[in-house]
Design a protein around this motif. Structure first.
Motif, mmCIF file in Angstrom:
data_model
loop_
_atom_site.group_PDB
_atom_site.id
_atom_site.type_symbol
_atom_site.label_atom_id
_atom_site.label_comp_id
_atom_site.label_asym_id
_atom_site.label_seq_id
_atom_site.Cartn_x
_atom_site.Cartn_y
_atom_site.Cartn_z
ATOM 1 N N ILE A 69 6.532 57.269 -2.140
ATOM 2 C CA ILE A 69 7.627 56.882 -1.260
ATOM 3 C C ILE A 69 7.052 56.241 -0.009
ATOM 4 N N ALA A 70 7.613 55.097 0.386
ATOM 5 C CA ALA A 70 7.058 54.357 1.523
ATOM 6 C C ALA A 70 8.149 53.605 2.267
ATOM 7 N N GLU A 71 8.162 53.747 3.574
ATOM 8 C CA GLU A 71 8.958 52.851 4.417
ATOM 9 C C GLU A 71 8.241 51.508 4.471
ATOM 10 N N PRO A 72 8.946 50.389 4.307
ATOM 11 C CA PRO A 72 8.286 49.090 4.467
ATOM 12 C C PRO A 72 7.577 48.980 5.817
ATOM 13 N N ILE A 73 8.256 49.462 6.866
ATOM 14 C CA ILE A 73 7.663 49.617 8.196
ATOM 15 C C ILE A 73 7.921 51.049 8.627
ATOM 16 N N LEU A 74 6.883 51.759 9.030
ATOM 17 C CA LEU A 74 7.052 53.159 9.427
ATOM 18 C C LEU A 74 7.736 53.191 10.787
ATOM 19 N N ALA A 75 9.033 53.412 10.783
ATOM 20 C CA ALA A 75 9.844 53.246 11.981
ATOM 21 C C ALA A 75 9.585 54.329 13.022
ATOM 22 N N SER A 76 9.996 55.566 12.736
ATOM 23 C CA SER A 76 9.837 56.644 13.704
ATOM 24 C C SER A 76 8.381 57.024 13.927
ATOM 25 N N GLY A 77 7.511 56.601 13.036
ATOM 26 C CA GLY A 77 6.079 56.813 13.237
ATOM 27 C C GLY A 77 5.500 55.908 14.297
ATOM 28 N N GLY A 78 6.316 54.972 14.806
ATOM 29 C CA GLY A 78 5.870 54.068 15.857
ATOM 30 C C GLY A 78 5.866 52.613 15.448
ATOM 31 N N VAL A 79 6.817 52.214 14.576
ATOM 32 C CA VAL A 79 6.923 50.835 14.097
ATOM 33 C C VAL A 79 5.550 50.349 13.591
ATOM 34 N N ILE A 80 5.001 51.087 12.654
ATOM 35 C CA ILE A 80 3.701 50.747 12.086
ATOM 36 C C ILE A 80 3.898 49.741 10.962
ATOM 37 N N VAL A 81 3.280 48.587 11.098
ATOM 38 C CA VAL A 81 3.366 47.524 10.097
ATOM 39 C C VAL A 81 2.074 47.534 9.281
ATOM 40 N N PRO A 82 2.117 47.949 8.013
ATOM 41 C CA PRO A 82 0.900 47.938 7.202
ATOM 42 C C PRO A 82 0.368 46.521 7.035
ATOM 43 N N PRO A 83 -0.905 46.371 6.662
ATOM 44 C CA PRO A 83 -1.476 45.029 6.480
ATOM 45 C C PRO A 83 -0.700 44.228 5.440
ATOM 46 N N GLU A 84 -0.658 42.930 5.622
ATOM 47 C CA GLU A 84 0.062 42.054 4.697
ATOM 48 C C GLU A 84 -0.473 42.231 3.279
ATOM 49 N N GLY A 85 0.442 42.375 2.339
ATOM 50 C CA GLY A 85 0.068 42.556 0.940
ATOM 51 C C GLY A 85 -0.031 44.007 0.515
ATOM 52 N N TYR A 86 0.080 44.931 1.458
ATOM 53 C CA TYR A 86 -0.084 46.361 1.158
ATOM 54 C C TYR A 86 0.939 46.844 0.132
ATOM 55 N N HIS A 87 2.212 46.561 0.372
ATOM 56 C CA HIS A 87 3.251 47.089 -0.512
ATOM 57 C C HIS A 87 3.153 46.492 -1.921
ATOM 58 N N LYS A 88 2.873 45.221 -1.987
ATOM 59 C CA LYS A 88 2.775 44.568 -3.300
ATOM 60 C C LYS A 88 1.644 45.178 -4.121
ATOM 61 N N ARG A 89 0.510 45.392 -3.499
ATOM 62 C CA ARG A 89 -0.629 45.961 -4.221
ATOM 63 C C ARG A 89 -0.390 47.435 -4.563
ATOM 64 N N CYS A 90 0.305 48.162 -3.688
ATOM 65 C CA CYS A 90 0.628 49.555 -3.990
ATOM 66 C C CYS A 90 1.593 49.655 -5.176
ATOM 67 N N LEU A 91 2.532 48.727 -5.245
ATOM 68 C CA LEU A 91 3.447 48.709 -6.392
ATOM 69 C C LEU A 91 2.672 48.476 -7.691
ATOM 70 N N GLU A 92 1.698 47.585 -7.652
ATOM 71 C CA GLU A 92 0.870 47.324 -8.836
ATOM 72 C C GLU A 92 0.118 48.585 -9.260
ATOM 73 N N VAL A 93 -0.408 49.335 -8.283
ATOM 74 C CA VAL A 93 -1.093 50.598 -8.580
ATOM 75 C C VAL A 93 -0.127 51.567 -9.251
#
Length: 448
Positions: free
Chosen positions: A219-243
């Motif tokens: 489970i993943a927020e695209p951007i971690l909002a309440s964690g402090g608007v954390i934007v993961p590196p570009e391509g992170y979600h796509k590669r995690c989905l592949e995993v």
């Protein structure tokens, strides 16, 4: 209305979310008694820009008469129906409008009361499906440090904000947390690409260590909002989905904050991050905060695995598909389209993000980050990104106080000022908001 005693009644009787026991009964909270557009109005008549947009949710702004009328009309005709035994055309129509905008084959909407219950529903459905598939051991949910998914039991169990996990019990046997994905804390001299590779490897390694036969979902927020608007590196979600796909692990995209326009699209998963998850959870902007509602949107692929079986998904809420909330959601969606608010957000984003980044010139600011109409200004008195906790809380409170004096409400999360103003905010209002924040930061800096 006489509000003379309201603050005392608040302290005596209103137990607030995230209530600090050390200040219980001794708070001096701002009484918000009115609102219009992007502003709220205090009981003293002070007009304040609503920087956090309520709680990431007031997409179309306050005081919309058409929203009040739509909700009142529905309440006059039908204020409630039992979703356990009947249905209603307003709720059914709202479900249809949601899936028309959702990515991929996400065509089944389970209505809930908010974001926490949407996440709980998603997790319970994952458990339910695996039980029916004969996979009773495949139950572990992988989440991330700094993630926030809600405060109901399962949702809180997969939330990774360390300070929120100190005093309440969690279903620890069902969860596993990956390290922080905030690029701010990458190793010295580590490139963004190497950091990205490391974060994706964290997921792959966790699945292999725990066992693909034990891990049910990520489970993943695209951007971690309440964690402090954390934007993961570009391509992170796509590669995690592949995993996840390689290991038969479901992907739940928690869009409670990012859906319904916050990043300039109905949903961010596909349009912004290039993924089609198995389940999307949403709430907040679903009704623009005018009425409580959430939803778990489930893919046809998952539904087909359980359809036709002699089993009941024993999960539900008295107010699932509430007709007044559904009417509010339909009208909010209509306003977003009629006023081209998705396109407006895309136009305002560069202005918002440029003003956000400019604040990094102030020595009190250790980091600025964001995307769309989401932003975070992280501060420290010493310049250290991870300062003393008590001092960090005091710093956030001082910045909030200085900004309120000047006409801006913040949401200080410890030493981080987060922003998600109503999507209707215009260019002049963005400049005004950041001008006030800058003045507040400089006032605190001067005082220290």
């Amino acid at each position: 209305m006489d509000n003379t005693n309201a603050k005392q009644w608040d302290n005596d009787h209103f137990l607030h979310p995230w209530e600090g026991m050390d200040t219980l009964g001794k708070n001096n909270r701002t009484l918000v008694e009115g609102a219009s557009g992007i502003h709220v109005v205090s009981d003293e008549g002070n007009k304040l820009i609503d920087g956090p947009g309520g709680m990431w949710c007031t997409q179309i702004g306050y005081g919309r008469e058409e929203m009040a009328e739509a909700m009142a009309d529905q309440a006059r005709q039908l204020a409630y129906f039992s979703p356990f035994s009947n249905t209603n055309s307003t709720a059914a129509r709202f479900a249809r409008e949601i899936v028309k905008r959702a990515p991929g084959d996400l065509n089944q909407v389970f209505f809930t009361t908010g974001g926490s219950t949407a996440v709980d529903t998603a997790l319970r459905f994952v458990q339910f499906r695996n039980n029916l598939l004969g996979l009773p051991e495949k139950k572990i949910i992988i989440s991330r440090q700094k993630a926030y998914h809600g405060s109901t039991y399962l949702a809180a169990s997969v939330s990774g904000k360390e300070r929120d996990r100190l005093w309440l019990d969690k279903a620890n046997e069902l969860t596993h947390f990956l390290p922080d994905v905030n690029p701010l804390y990458r190793a010295q001299n580590q490139s963004i690409q190497d950091f990205l590779n490391e974060k994706v490897a964290d997921l792959e390694n966790a699945i292999q260590t725990l066992g693909p036969d034990k891990v049910a979902a990520f489970i993943a927020e695209p951007i971690l909002a309440s964690g402090g608007v954390i934007v993961p590196p570009e391509g992170y979600h796509k590669r995690c989905l592949e995993v996840c796909r390689r290991n038969d692990v479901l992907y739940i995209s928690d869009e409670v904050v990012t859906a319904f326009g916050r990043l300039g699209h109905w949903f961010a998963s596909k349009e912004v991050f290039g993924i089609e998850p198995d389940i999307i959870t949403c709430a907040k902007g679903l009704t623009s905060g005018y009425s409580p509602m959430g939803a778990a949107i489930i893919s046809d692929r998952l539904i087909e695995d359980v359809a036709g079986q002699d089993a009941t998904f024993s999960n539900g809420y008295t107010y699932s598909g509430h007709p007044v909330s559904a009417a509010a959601g339909l009208k909010s969606m209509e306003i977003i389209e009629q006023e081209s608010l998705l396109e407006h957000v895309q136009l305002m984003t560069p202005i918002f993000q440029n003003r956000l980044r400019e604040l990094s010139e102030i020595s009190l600011v250790t980091d600025t980050r964001g995307m769309g109409l989401m932003g975070c200004v992280q501060c420290s008195e010493t310049g250290d990104a991870q300062d003393d906790l008590k001092r960090d809380y005091q710093l956030g409170a001082m910045i909030d106080a200085e900004c309120q004096k000047r006409g801006l409400i913040l949401r200080p999360i410890v030493n981080m000022c987060v922003f998600s103003p109503p999507l209707i905010i215009n260019e002049a209002e963005i400049h005004r908001m950041f001008d006030i924040l800058k003045a507040g930061l400089l006032a605190v800096l001067k005082a220290n």
